[in-house]
Design a protein around this motif. Structure first.
Motif, PDB file in Angstrom:
ATOM      1  N   ASP A   1      81.906   6.976  42.694  1.00 20.46           N
ATOM      2  CA  ASP A   1      80.480   6.624  42.652  1.00 20.46           C
ATOM      3  C   ASP A   1      79.753   7.380  41.536  1.00 20.46           C
ATOM      4  O   ASP A   1      78.928   6.798  40.826  1.00 20.46           O
ATOM      5  CB  ASP A   1      79.800   6.935  43.991  1.00 20.46           C
ATOM      6  N   THR A   2      80.062   8.648  41.371  1.00 15.49           N
ATOM      7  CA  THR A   2      79.424   9.435  40.321  1.00 15.49           C
ATOM      8  C   THR A   2      79.827   8.924  38.948  1.00 15.49           C
ATOM      9  O   THR A   2      78.985   8.795  38.047  1.00 15.49           O
ATOM     10  CB  THR A   2      79.787  10.933  40.464  1.00 15.49           C
ATOM     11  N   ILE A   3      81.116   8.627  38.780  1.00 16.26           N
ATOM     12  CA  ILE A   3      81.581   8.095  37.494  1.00 16.26           C
ATOM     13  C   ILE A   3      80.874   6.778  37.207  1.00 16.26           C
ATOM     14  O   ILE A   3      80.421   6.538  36.078  1.00 16.26           O
ATOM     15  CB  ILE A   3      83.116   7.932  37.482  1.00 16.26           C
ATOM     16  N   GLU A   4      80.734   5.933  38.214  1.00 19.42           N
ATOM     17  CA  GLU A   4      80.013   4.662  38.038  1.00 19.42           C
ATOM     18  C   GLU A   4      78.563   4.909  37.633  1.00 19.42           C
ATOM     19  O   GLU A   4      78.031   4.209  36.779  1.00 19.42           O
ATOM     20  CB  GLU A   4      80.076   3.825  39.316  1.00 19.42           C
ATOM     21  N   ASN A   5      77.926   5.912  38.231  1.00 19.44           N
ATOM     22  CA  ASN A   5      76.538   6.234  37.886  1.00 19.44           C
ATOM     23  C   ASN A   5      76.426   6.701  36.435  1.00 19.44           C
ATOM     24  O   ASN A   5      75.500   6.310  35.716  1.00 19.44           O
ATOM     25  CB  ASN A   5      75.979   7.306  38.825  1.00 19.44           C
ATOM     26  N   VAL A   6      77.362   7.536  35.999  1.00 16.27           N
ATOM     27  CA  VAL A   6      77.350   8.011  34.611  1.00 16.27           C
ATOM     28  C   VAL A   6      77.594   6.839  33.667  1.00 16.27           C
ATOM     29  O   VAL A   6      76.906   6.698  32.644  1.00 16.27           O
ATOM     30  CB  VAL A   6      78.391   9.135  34.412  1.00 16.27           C
TER      31      VAL A   6
ATOM     32  N   VAL B   1      74.545   4.826  33.109  1.00 13.42           N
ATOM     33  CA  VAL B   1      73.624   5.446  32.153  1.00 13.42           C
ATOM     34  C   VAL B   1      74.036   5.067  30.734  1.00 13.42           C
ATOM     35  O   VAL B   1      73.196   4.657  29.922  1.00 13.42           O
ATOM     36  CB  VAL B   1      73.587   6.983  32.337  1.00 13.42           C
ATOM     37  N   TYR B   2      75.326   5.187  30.439  1.00 13.69           N
ATOM     38  CA  TYR B   2      75.821   4.789  29.109  1.00 13.69           C
ATOM     39  C   TYR B   2      75.536   3.314  28.855  1.00 13.69           C
ATOM     40  O   TYR B   2      75.100   2.934  27.770  1.00 13.69           O
ATOM     41  CB  TYR B   2      77.333   5.015  28.999  1.00 13.69           C
ATOM     42  N   GLU B   3      75.796   2.477  29.850  1.00 15.57           N
ATOM     43  CA  GLU B   3      75.640   1.035  29.689  1.00 15.57           C
ATOM     44  C   GLU B   3      74.180   0.616  29.573  1.00 15.57           C
ATOM     45  O   GLU B   3      73.884  -0.481  29.104  1.00 15.57           O
ATOM     46  CB  GLU B   3      76.369   0.312  30.822  1.00 15.57           C
ATOM     47  N   ASP B   4      73.267   1.500  29.972  1.00 18.10           N
ATOM     48  CA  ASP B   4      71.831   1.256  29.768  1.00 18.10           C
ATOM     49  C   ASP B   4      71.388   1.675  28.368  1.00 18.10           C
ATOM     50  O   ASP B   4      70.200   1.655  28.056  1.00 18.10           O
ATOM     51  CB  ASP B   4      70.999   2.014  30.809  1.00 18.10           C
ATOM     52  N   GLY B   5      72.349   2.088  27.551  1.00 24.06           N
ATOM     53  CA  GLY B   5      72.040   2.456  26.178  1.00 24.06           C
ATOM     54  C   GLY B   5      71.650   3.909  25.976  1.00 24.06           C
ATOM     55  O   GLY B   5      71.239   4.296  24.892  1.00 24.06           O
TER      56      GLY B   5
END
Length: 159
Positions: free
Chosen positions: A129-134, A137-141
């Motif tokens: 879940d944490t990796i997905e959250n990080v 963030v990257y995928e939001d630019g």
């Protein structure tokens, strides 16, 4: 005899195939390898030197090559081999091999995000879940710093 508690160091050592080695490692000259193993080990060493370890893809490849080399070098001799051929510590080797193994499922997304090696090291041991959250963030630019990623992994921060 009293049992000691497991520490973070114990957990880290258990989480990867590379063992922490003592200063009493014996010389690689005492190791008997087949000619095929010697050739494969030489190829690994050559490839490791050639890799820049700067891009996400190179970080994964570096971890893969270290895993291959570690499988060929007898136990208790890998630290010396690293010093002679790569110039890195066993701790750094652990980080690279852990990225290769533990973050394999996220490779495409991390490469697309162009995550730095230090950012990937900060993700080691994180929950899915944490990796997905990080990654979100990257995928939001956005480009989270290593400190921000560590905060997210520890549960102390969100971006």
């Amino acid at each position: 005899m009293a049992r000691r508690k497991n520490t973070k160091k114990d957990a880290l050592e258990a989480s990867t195939a590379i063992e922490v080695l003592s200063q009493k490692d014996v010389s690689m000259a005492e190791v008997t390898l087949t000619p095929e193993q010697e050739k494969e080990l030489a190829n690994c060493a050559e490839r490791l030197v050639a890799l820049g370890r700067k891009t996400t893809a190179q970080t994964y490849e570096y971890g893969e090559q270290l895993s291959k080399a570690q499988a060929l070098v007898p136990p208790k001799k890998f630290g010396r081999w690293l010093g002679e051929h790569c110039g890195i510590s066993t701790k750094m080797a652990k980080n690279y091999t852990r990225v290769f193994h533990q973050l394999a499922a996220y490779r495409v997304r991390l490469e697309k995000a162009a995550a730095a090696p230090a950012a990937m090291f900060a993700l080691l041991g994180a929950t899915d879940d944490t990796i997905e959250n990080v990654l979100a963030v990257y995928e939001d630019g956005k480009r989270p710093t290593v400190a921000q990623i560590k905060e997210m992994v520890s549960g102390a921060g969100k971006l």
